[in-house]
Design an enzyme around this catalytic site. Structure first.
Site, PDB file in Angstrom:
ATOM      1  N   LYS A  48       0.834  -1.208   0.000  1.00  0.00           N
ATOM      2  CA  LYS A  48       0.000   0.000   0.000  1.00  0.00           C
ATOM      3  C   LYS A  48       0.872   1.262   0.000  1.00  0.00           C
ATOM      4  CE  LYS A  48      -3.948   1.895   2.666  1.00  0.00           C
ATOM      5  NZ  LYS A  48      -4.873   1.641   3.796  1.00  0.00           N
ATOM      6  N   SER A  60      -9.806   1.683   2.900  1.00  0.00           N
ATOM      7  CA  SER A  60      -8.918   2.447   2.046  1.00  0.00           C
ATOM      8  C   SER A  60      -7.842   1.624   1.346  1.00  0.00           C
ATOM      9  CB  SER A  60      -8.242   3.543   2.886  1.00  0.00           C
ATOM     10  OG  SER A  60      -7.364   2.968   3.840  1.00  0.00           O
ATOM     11  N   SER A  92     -10.017  -0.642   7.052  1.00  0.00           N
ATOM     12  CA  SER A  92      -9.472  -0.465   5.700  1.00  0.00           C
ATOM     13  C   SER A  92      -8.844  -1.676   5.029  1.00  0.00           C
ATOM     14  CB  SER A  92      -8.445   0.665   5.705  1.00  0.00           C
ATOM     15  OG  SER A  92      -9.123   1.885   5.593  1.00  0.00           O
TER      16      SER A  92
END
Ligand code: GLN
Length: 437
Positions: A60, A135, A159
């Site tokens: 990420k 997210s 997330s």
């Protein structure tokens, strides 16, 4: 398949589909990847390879990888190159995992749909018109699209689990303190955890077993013992707590699917089920946001346009700005810490509620999300968006470990079950997850 073959396969898929899905923001040069893959294959031949040899991994965009663009999917850091490796990245490298690229995400991990990236929304590989959830949107989508074997995400209020559920993959949020946050760019430092996503429980467990444990560079990290991957098939005599969902706005079809699965798996394994009530769980969302707004506001004061990137107030998107403005307001001296302190008290209450219940059950199950995902671009109110995490936030507040496992589809859209265990019971959590898988 050799590592070289596997990387080639992933690159081919990325070339064909990333333009549409937008899961990856940066892909390492092919020549560099193939060279590293060859080295790993040589190690495998010599019998010297690490535990992640042959696995292709995506990270990420809020986790530092030396030399790569850790942008947090924001204009603020669009030119920022990480000057060092996060501890989790170092550990992956030590075990010969091959990092292929950086995943798109909601800007600064402040989101729930995968739509707030400054570099465009991530599209769901299952159905390109739908959101991926967020997210860690790019991490989940990259796994679902076959761009990699595993991915790292971060989870502050859901997330990892949220996009895992919507994209039909497995995603684990470890207990607070299980995994070092050194090199993770903060959303909310008292809640953030890095965790793993993959297409199956075994790979999620394998990646966790590499990244977890005490790190001197993160004072909140804890040595939580070894994770025995050989014991994953051993869940027996489990007492399953079924979360009371009353008043939480959960869609009936989602409820039904999860209940059916819980019944099926419990009776097949001879497990007992029991209804569980977490008192005041309906306050979790409104407790979480003051904590996040305040901690995020504080963490972003370094993005002042001098030392790191551009001034955040000048270039960030609306969701990030809302949190900065809100955080600035809540922390004004005249409020004397009133909102933050109240939130801390409710957080402690919810933690104690979980602790009490874990005396009589091994895990607590619920859907991951209260509803099915919407179409990209559809107008959703802030309240409805924040409510997406009504079932995932409680675990962050309590510091527990939770996992999302796909258990079926409604109208072709994947639905995940959330399993939560008490702090530092990741081994048990993974065993139960495996049974559901
Ligand atoms: N959706 C939640 C938020 O917007 C959770 C984000 C996260 O877990 N990083 O804060």
């Amino acid at each position: 398949m050799t590592t070289v073959e596997r990387v080639r396969e992933c690159l081919q898929k990325i070339k064909k589909e990333n333009g549409k899905i937008n899961a990856l923001l940066e892909i390492r040069p092919e020549s560099e990847l193939l060279k590293e893959a060859e080295e790993i294959d040589k190690k495998i031949k010599r019998g010297e390879a690490g535990r992640l040899a042959g696995k292709v991994i995506v990270v990420k965009a809020n986790i530092n990888i030396h030399g790569m663009n850790v942008s947090c999917a924001s204009k603020v850091l669009e030119d920022y190159r990480a000057p060092y490796d996060a501890t989790v990245v170092k550990k992956i490298r030590q075990e010969d995992g091959l990092i292929i690229g950086i995943a798109n995400m909601d800007e600064f991990a402040a989101g729930f749909s995968g739509e707030t990236s400054a570099f465009g929304p991530v599209r769901n590989p299952v159905n390109n018109t739908l959101i991926t959830g967020g997210s860690s949107s790019g991490s989940a989508a990259a796994v679902a699209a076959g761009f990699c074997d595993m991915a790292l995400g971060s989870d502050t209020g859901g997330s990892i689990r949220n996009p895992a559920s919507i994209c039909g993959v497995v995603g684990l949020k470890p207990s607070y303190g299980s995994v070092s946050r050194y090199g993770l760019i903060d959303l909310s430092m008292s809640l953030d955890q890095i965790g793993s996503l993959a297409s199956n429980v075994g790979d999620v467990a394998l990646l966790l077993s590499v990244i977890h444990g005490r790190d001197d560079k993160d004072a909140t990290s804890i040595d939580c013992g070894k994770l025995d991957l050989k014991k994953l098939n051993k869940a027996s005599g489990i007492r399953v707590g079924v979360l009371n969902l009353e008043g939480l706005g959960v869609d009936e079809m989602v409820k039904e699917l999860i209940n059916k699965k819980v019944e099926e798996v419990s009776s097949k394994n001879g497990w007992k089920t029991k209804d569980v009530n977490i008192e005041n769980i309906d306050l979790a969302v409104e407790t979480y946001y003051p904590l996040v707004y305040v901690e995020f506001f504080s963490a972003t004061r370094r993005f002042d346009g001098r030392r790191y990137g551009k001034k955040i107030e000048d270039v960030a998107g609306p969701e990030v700005l809302r949190r900065i403005l809100g955080g600035g307001e809540i922390t004004k001296a005249e409020h004397e810490g009133r909102y933050y302190n109240s939130a801390i008290r409710v957080k402690e209450f919810i933690r104690a509620e979980f602790s009490k219940n874990f005396k009589s059950v091994d895990c607590i199950v619920s859907p991951v999300l209260p509803r099915l995902p919407w179409k990209i671009g559809e107008k959703i109110s802030v309240e409805d968006g924040y409510a997406m995490d009504v079932l995932t936030i409680p675990s962050n507040l309590a510091g527990n470990c939770s996992i999302s496992v796909p258990v079926g589809k409604i109208d072709g859209i994947p639905v995940g079950i959330q399993i939560t265990c008490d702090k530092f019971n990741e081994e048990k959590l993974l065993q139960i997850a495996k049974a559901f898988e």
